[in-house]
Structures are given as structure tokens and as C-alpha cells.
Motif scaffolding. Sequence first.
Motif, PDB file in Angstrom:
ATOM      1  N   ASP A 275       0.643  -1.185   0.044  1.00 50.74           N
ATOM      2  CA  ASP A 275       0.032  -0.024  -0.145  1.00 50.74           C
ATOM      3  C   ASP A 275       0.805   1.361  -0.093  1.00 50.74           C
ATOM      4  OD1 ASP A 275      -2.527  -1.438   0.162  1.00 50.74           O
ATOM      5  OD2 ASP A 275      -1.693  -1.970   2.097  1.00 50.74           O
ATOM      6  N   LEU A 276       2.060   1.152   0.637  1.00 52.73           N
ATOM      7  CA  LEU A 276       2.939   2.419   0.725  1.00 52.73           C
ATOM      8  C   LEU A 276       4.361   2.425   0.153  1.00 52.73           C
ATOM      9  CD1 LEU A 276       2.197   3.194   4.583  1.00 52.73           C
ATOM     10  CD2 LEU A 276       1.317   4.766   2.803  1.00 52.73           C
ATOM     11  N   CYS A 277       4.691   3.174  -0.424  1.00 57.89           N
ATOM     12  CA  CYS A 277       6.204   3.216  -0.964  1.00 57.89           C
ATOM     13  C   CYS A 277       7.008   3.939  -0.003  1.00 57.89           C
ATOM     14  CB  CYS A 277       6.088   4.125  -2.185  1.00 57.89           C
ATOM     15  SG  CYS A 277       7.916   4.089  -2.982  1.00 57.89           S
ATOM     16  N   PHE A 278       8.049   3.491   0.624  1.00 52.54           N
ATOM     17  CA  PHE A 278       9.004   3.965   1.633  1.00 52.54           C
ATOM     18  C   PHE A 278      10.309   4.519   0.909  1.00 52.54           C
ATOM     19  CE2 PHE A 278      12.793   3.385   4.128  1.00 52.54           C
ATOM     20  CZ  PHE A 278      12.509   3.843   5.265  1.00 52.54           C
ATOM     21  N   GLN A 279      10.718   5.479   1.783  1.00 48.55           N
ATOM     22  CA  GLN A 279      12.134   5.787   1.374  1.00 48.55           C
ATOM     23  C   GLN A 279      12.600   6.702   2.636  1.00 48.55           C
ATOM     24  OE1 GLN A 279      14.700   4.816  -0.838  1.00 48.55           O
ATOM     25  NE2 GLN A 279      15.980   6.022   0.490  1.00 48.55           N
ATOM     26  N   SER A 280      13.935   6.582   2.959  1.00 52.86           N
ATOM     27  CA  SER A 280      14.557   7.518   3.995  1.00 52.86           C
ATOM     28  C   SER A 280      14.887   8.702   3.136  1.00 52.86           C
ATOM     29  CB  SER A 280      16.083   6.862   4.305  1.00 52.86           C
ATOM     30  OG  SER A 280      15.392   5.567   5.313  1.00 52.86           O
ATOM     31  N   ILE A 281      15.018   9.966   3.555  1.00 52.31           N
ATOM     32  CA  ILE A 281      15.139  11.085   3.069  1.00 52.31           C
ATOM     33  C   ILE A 281      15.885  11.862   3.909  1.00 52.31           C
ATOM     34  CG2 ILE A 281      13.072  11.195   1.653  1.00 52.31           C
ATOM     35  CD1 ILE A 281      11.847  13.161   3.667  1.00 52.31           C
ATOM     36  N   ALA A 282      16.557  13.199   3.330  1.00 50.43           N
ATOM     37  CA  ALA A 282      17.552  14.000   3.722  1.00 50.43           C
ATOM     38  C   ALA A 282      17.308  15.298   3.569  1.00 50.43           C
ATOM     39  CB  ALA A 282      18.925  13.708   3.425  1.00 50.43           C
ATOM     40  N   GLY A 283      17.826  16.524   4.133  1.00 50.93           N
ATOM     41  CA  GLY A 283      17.641  17.634   3.956  1.00 50.93           C
ATOM     42  C   GLY A 283      18.526  18.458   2.988  1.00 50.93           C
ATOM     43  N   SER A 284      19.168  17.786   2.072  1.00 54.88           N
ATOM     44  CA  SER A 284      19.984  18.401   1.014  1.00 54.88           C
ATOM     45  C   SER A 284      19.985  17.434  -0.163  1.00 54.88           C
ATOM     46  CB  SER A 284      21.510  18.751   1.431  1.00 54.88           C
ATOM     47  OG  SER A 284      21.983  17.709   1.626  1.00 54.88           O
TER      48      SER A 284
ATOM     49  N   ALA B 229      22.651  16.938  -1.737  1.00 55.74           N
ATOM     50  CA  ALA B 229      23.800  16.070  -1.757  1.00 55.74           C
ATOM     51  C   ALA B 229      23.583  14.679  -0.812  1.00 55.74           C
ATOM     52  CB  ALA B 229      25.042  16.869  -1.156  1.00 55.74           C
ATOM     53  N   ALA B 230      22.791  14.946   0.123  1.00 52.03           N
ATOM     54  CA  ALA B 230      22.436  13.933   1.203  1.00 52.03           C
ATOM     55  C   ALA B 230      21.433  13.064   0.443  1.00 52.03           C
ATOM     56  CB  ALA B 230      22.038  14.422   2.431  1.00 52.03           C
ATOM     57  N   LEU B 231      20.451  13.420  -0.368  1.00 53.37           N
ATOM     58  CA  LEU B 231      19.848  12.553  -0.912  1.00 53.37           C
ATOM     59  C   LEU B 231      20.453  11.713  -1.957  1.00 53.37           C
ATOM     60  CD1 LEU B 231      16.620  14.595  -1.932  1.00 53.37           C
ATOM     61  CD2 LEU B 231      16.726  12.946  -0.181  1.00 53.37           C
ATOM     62  N   SER B 232      21.595  12.143  -2.596  1.00 55.84           N
ATOM     63  CA  SER B 232      22.439  11.449  -3.477  1.00 55.84           C
ATOM     64  C   SER B 232      23.220  10.170  -2.677  1.00 55.84           C
ATOM     65  CB  SER B 232      23.493  12.439  -4.118  1.00 55.84           C
ATOM     66  OG  SER B 232      22.514  13.251  -5.061  1.00 55.84           O
ATOM     67  N   ALA B 233      23.493  10.651  -1.493  1.00 55.46           N
ATOM     68  CA  ALA B 233      24.262   9.668  -0.710  1.00 55.46           C
ATOM     69  C   ALA B 233      23.256   8.439  -0.248  1.00 55.46           C
ATOM     70  CB  ALA B 233      24.672   9.995   0.635  1.00 55.46           C
ATOM     71  N   PHE B 234      22.085   8.475  -0.347  1.00 57.53           N
ATOM     72  CA  PHE B 234      21.090   7.617  -0.228  1.00 57.53           C
ATOM     73  C   PHE B 234      20.373   6.979  -1.535  1.00 57.53           C
ATOM     74  CE2 PHE B 234      18.991   9.534   3.630  1.00 57.53           C
ATOM     75  CZ  PHE B 234      20.019   8.959   4.506  1.00 57.53           C
ATOM     76  N   GLY B 235      21.238   7.392  -2.607  1.00 62.72           N
ATOM     77  CA  GLY B 235      20.853   6.821  -4.038  1.00 62.72           C
ATOM     78  C   GLY B 235      19.697   7.247  -4.656  1.00 62.72           C
ATOM     79  N   ILE B 236      19.200   8.415  -4.281  1.00 62.59           N
ATOM     80  CA  ILE B 236      17.969   9.047  -4.739  1.00 62.59           C
ATOM     81  C   ILE B 236      18.126  10.449  -5.119  1.00 62.59           C
ATOM     82  CG2 ILE B 236      16.483   7.488  -3.339  1.00 62.59           C
ATOM     83  CD1 ILE B 236      15.958   9.784  -1.577  1.00 62.59           C
ATOM     84  N   ASN B 237      16.896  10.807  -5.660  1.00 59.55           N
ATOM     85  CA  ASN B 237      16.933  12.428  -6.029  1.00 59.55           C
ATOM     86  C   ASN B 237      15.350  12.695  -5.981  1.00 59.55           C
ATOM     87  OD1 ASN B 237      15.828  11.980  -8.813  1.00 59.55           O
ATOM     88  ND2 ASN B 237      17.609  11.107  -9.319  1.00 59.55           N
ATOM     89  N   THR B 238      14.949  13.990  -6.169  1.00 58.58           N
ATOM     90  CA  THR B 238      13.431  14.573  -5.996  1.00 58.58           C
ATOM     91  C   THR B 238      12.810  13.680  -7.020  1.00 58.58           C
ATOM     92  OG1 THR B 238      14.000  16.377  -7.131  1.00 58.58           O
ATOM     93  CG2 THR B 238      14.392  16.491  -4.838  1.00 58.58           C
ATOM     94  N   GLY B 239      13.245  13.959  -8.194  1.00 57.86           N
ATOM     95  CA  GLY B 239      12.443  13.243  -9.463  1.00 57.86           C
ATOM     96  C   GLY B 239      12.359  11.872  -9.300  1.00 57.86           C
ATOM     97  N   MET B 240      12.884  11.132  -8.433  1.00 62.51           N
ATOM     98  CA  MET B 240      12.692   9.579  -8.326  1.00 62.51           C
ATOM     99  C   MET B 240      11.618   9.455  -7.421  1.00 62.51           C
ATOM    100  SD  MET B 240      15.670   6.945  -7.004  1.00 62.51           S
ATOM    101  CE  MET B 240      16.843   7.466  -8.222  1.00 62.51           C
ATOM    102  N   LEU B 241      11.522  10.451  -6.464  1.00 66.27           N
ATOM    103  CA  LEU B 241      10.462  10.442  -5.313  1.00 66.27           C
ATOM    104  C   LEU B 241       9.101  10.781  -5.998  1.00 66.27           C
ATOM    105  CD1 LEU B 241      12.159  12.180  -2.379  1.00 66.27           C
ATOM    106  CD2 LEU B 241      11.907   9.599  -2.756  1.00 66.27           C
ATOM    107  N   SER B 242       9.211  11.616  -6.859  1.00 67.67           N
ATOM    108  CA  SER B 242       7.841  12.094  -8.017  1.00 67.67           C
ATOM    109  C   SER B 242       7.424  11.003  -8.593  1.00 67.67           C
ATOM    110  CB  SER B 242       8.198  13.353  -8.466  1.00 67.67           C
ATOM    111  OG  SER B 242       8.331  14.443  -7.814  1.00 67.67           O
ATOM    112  N   GLU B 243       8.332  10.148  -9.169  1.00 66.93           N
ATOM    113  CA  GLU B 243       8.071   8.975  -9.828  1.00 66.93           C
ATOM    114  C   GLU B 243       7.514   7.952  -9.154  1.00 66.93           C
ATOM    115  OE1 GLU B 243      10.160   5.849 -12.877  1.00 66.93           O
ATOM    116  OE2 GLU B 243      11.423   7.127 -11.844  1.00 66.93           O
ATOM    117  N   ALA B 244       7.906   7.799  -7.974  1.00 63.40           N
ATOM    118  CA  ALA B 244       7.375   6.721  -6.930  1.00 63.40           C
ATOM    119  C   ALA B 244       5.857   6.998  -6.656  1.00 63.40           C
ATOM    120  CB  ALA B 244       8.422   6.564  -5.745  1.00 63.40           C
ATOM    121  N   GLU B 245       5.969   8.207  -6.246  1.00 66.72           N
ATOM    122  CA  GLU B 245       4.427   8.607  -5.598  1.00 66.72           C
ATOM    123  C   GLU B 245       3.564   8.277  -6.941  1.00 66.72           C
ATOM    124  OE1 GLU B 245       1.853  12.422  -3.812  1.00 66.72           O
ATOM    125  OE2 GLU B 245       3.885  12.935  -5.063  1.00 66.72           O
TER     126      GLU B 245
END
Length: 455
Positions: free
Chosen positions: A243-252, A254-270
Motif C-alpha cells: 500500500d505504501l512506498c517507503f524511502q529514507s530522505i535527507a535535507g539536502s 547531496a545527502a539524498l544522493s548519498a541515499f541513491g535517490i533524487n527528488t525526481g525519483m520520489l515524484s516518480e514513485a508517488e
Amino acid sequence: MILKTRMLGQTYEFKDVKDVLAKASEKKSGDELAGVGAESALERIAAKEVLAQLTVADLTEHPVVPYEEDAVTRIIQDDIDETVYGTIKDRTIQEMREWILCDATDSGALMRASRGMTSEVIAGISKIMSNMDLILAGSKIRVTATCNTTIGTENVLASRLQPNHPVDDVEGVAASTLEGLSYGIGDAVIGLNPAIDTVDSTLAIWKVLGDIRDKYEIPTQTCVLSHVTTQMEALRTGQGSADLCFQSIAGSEAALSAFGINTGMLSEAEMLFREEGPAKGPNVMYFETGQGSELSSSAAFGSDQQTMECRCYGLARHYHPFLVNTVVGFMGPEYIYDTKQLTRAALEDVFCGHLHGLPMGCDVCYTNHMPTDQNDSETILTLLGTAGVHYVMGLPQADDIMLMYQSTSYHDVASIRQLLKKEPIPEFKAWLEKRGIWENGHLGPNAGDPSIFFK
């Protein structure tokens, strides 16, 4: 914009807004190790005095990471309602604090005003609040979100059932899930942290959690907390879903990149989980955060860890999540040293999440090398319950045998519900009552007996 003050014959001058925010923060070991915190209690008081006299506009126009350099800053700034911002931009941070705490200011007014506040503004307000201020202000704010059920309604304290297993064994996961359900845990989500982050493992756990949900007609949500790209790939196979899509997120960024994600990826997942997932409601994202993650990836840009944490919430609200929670002590004593710092961080995070308009939960947790114990966790849980936290974690004996950290137990959740006269989400409560697990505001005669699911 005045960035200096004089106290006890000494002048304290700060470099910029970022420096004021950092020095005004309550003591945290992470800030000290990063060299951004106040060097003395008096310098911290001076920074708070300067911060209190800055305006909403001062903090809005000086984000801790420049707009041109950071996608998170751009989302936070671009999401601001300019009309609302225009009504508050000239207020000082001290005036905002007083208005928030005023008896006449209700949840609706706070939610309207929050649409004009950046994360730096909300962080700034929290830094000049006492612990009791944070509790009172947090308890005033009511936020709801809907996936299969609705979280955040009156007098509800929900829980995440966390049936983690060291090797993702499906029978072990199923056993742990049924035990947790027998204690009234799982109305926020049944969510597992996988030991193995693969599509096949994600699909296997999706199936066991979904089968339990469907077989027993449980009104809740399921989630496997693998990487967002793993979940998207799993959903696209058409072989299973959660039902839910999960991800750990960060406040910059560059920190998102360290998690292997970006804002576009989060939009795509939603979008993907809204369109192809099974959830009934519009809120399909689940985010986790925690003070210090940006420092750990050298992506804090000289900012303090609590301001960066607040920016996580500014990012999260862009995606209209069903759940957000801070894993408040998971980073360890290098970032949150002891019980005093842990308590402060938990109260900050829940208040700041609420003021961002988020259904905010907290994993009241600590690592085994922190000078903290279960009594401290229970005290913090009680404070958070009074502060209106939306949900907390439920683990067997408060011990996560896969992640190897301590959290809150099934019994802790039951106790705090009974103590504060809180209840599970209404549909889940009715499901529990039907099975004798919940009765008259507390656990019922069948509580703790998972064998009822086989009768």
C-alpha cells in the motif's frame, strides 16, 4: 538584519543566519563534532536572543543551502504560499512563537500559517521553545492523511508493527506479525525493514504481509522498507504490491544522493504507487528521517543537524505522505549523545513535523552504545504521547533483532494508550474489538494470544 547582541559585557556576533540557527540549537553531540554548535551556554543564549528578533522574511530569504545549488531548497521555497507568506513575513520569530502558543490559535490557523513558512522558519521557532513549549504546541496541531485508513483523527495513537527478521524468513515474519496484531499493533502500517534489498525478497515479504492483511480482513496498510527503486521495480513486475512506498530522505540534494535517490525519483514513485498500487486513499508515501544523516554524509553545508532535519519535513510535505517518522536515536551517540539530547530531539522533530502539516511519528529508539535505557524510552514515549505524536513503533520486547537497536514494545504502546486515553485508528479498533484484543479502552482477554488467528 541584526546578527549580534551584547550580554554580560561581551559582544556576540554571528556570521550569518545559518550561524545563528546553529548556535541557537540545544546542545547536540553531532553539532559539537562538526564544529557548528555554540561554544558555551552563554553563546547559545545570545544566539537565541538574536534569532528571536529576526523576521520570518530574514530566515526565508537566507536558506542554509542556496536556492541555486540545491533541489531540496527549491522544493521548500517553491511550495510556499506567497499570499500566506505575505501576512507573516514581517513577524519576528519570537512573535511567531507567542502566536503559536496562544490559547486562541487553533490547529486550523496553524495549518494555514504553515503554508507560508519554510523549514528554516519552523526550525528557528522551535529553537527558542522550551521542551514544554514543544509539547504544548505539537499537541495543538491536528494533521490527517488517508491511505486505506485515516491517521490523525481525535484521540488516536497509532502504531507501526515492525516484524523484522534477520534473514527475511517469511514464516518468521508471519509469526511476528500475528503476535504484534494480537497486542493491537499495526494500525498505522505493518512495515518490515528487509535484511535483503532485492526485488525477489521485496515481493516475497509483500506477499506474506498482504496475505495476512487480506485473509484476516485487517483495515491497515503494508510496506516493505527496501530502496525506493527496488519497490518501483517490484511493483512494475505485476507480481505483487504494497500500500505504501517507503524511502529514507535527507535535507539536502547531496545527502539524498548519498541515499541513491533524487527528488525526481520520489515524484516518480508517488505517481507510480498512486496509479498502480492498491491503496484506496491519495496518500501513498512513507518517509523516515533522523537528525544527523546529512552530517554523516558530509552534506550538511555547515548547518546544524536539527535545521537539516527540519528541511527533511519541507521536502516530505511536497509528496503528501501518509506517514513520516524520525528514527530519533538510531544514528547513535556521535549525533545524539544521551537521554537529555534524545528527549529534546524527539520533541523538536514531532513539533516541527506537525507544523509542516505532516502526520508525524517517532521511533523512540537508541543504539546500545548510548548512555540510555528502556526507562528513558518510556519517559520520552509518554512525553510524545502528550505532544500528539501520530504513531510510534511496536517491536517484540522493544528489541529489533535485525537492525540491532532498541525501540518501544507492544506493551509500551498499550500502556501509553491506556494512560492517555488514546485508541487505535477507528476501523482497526473495531477489528480488534471483534476479536477480543481490545476492550473498554485497553487490551482485552485475547491480547497476546496469536493462536486466535488459527481458530
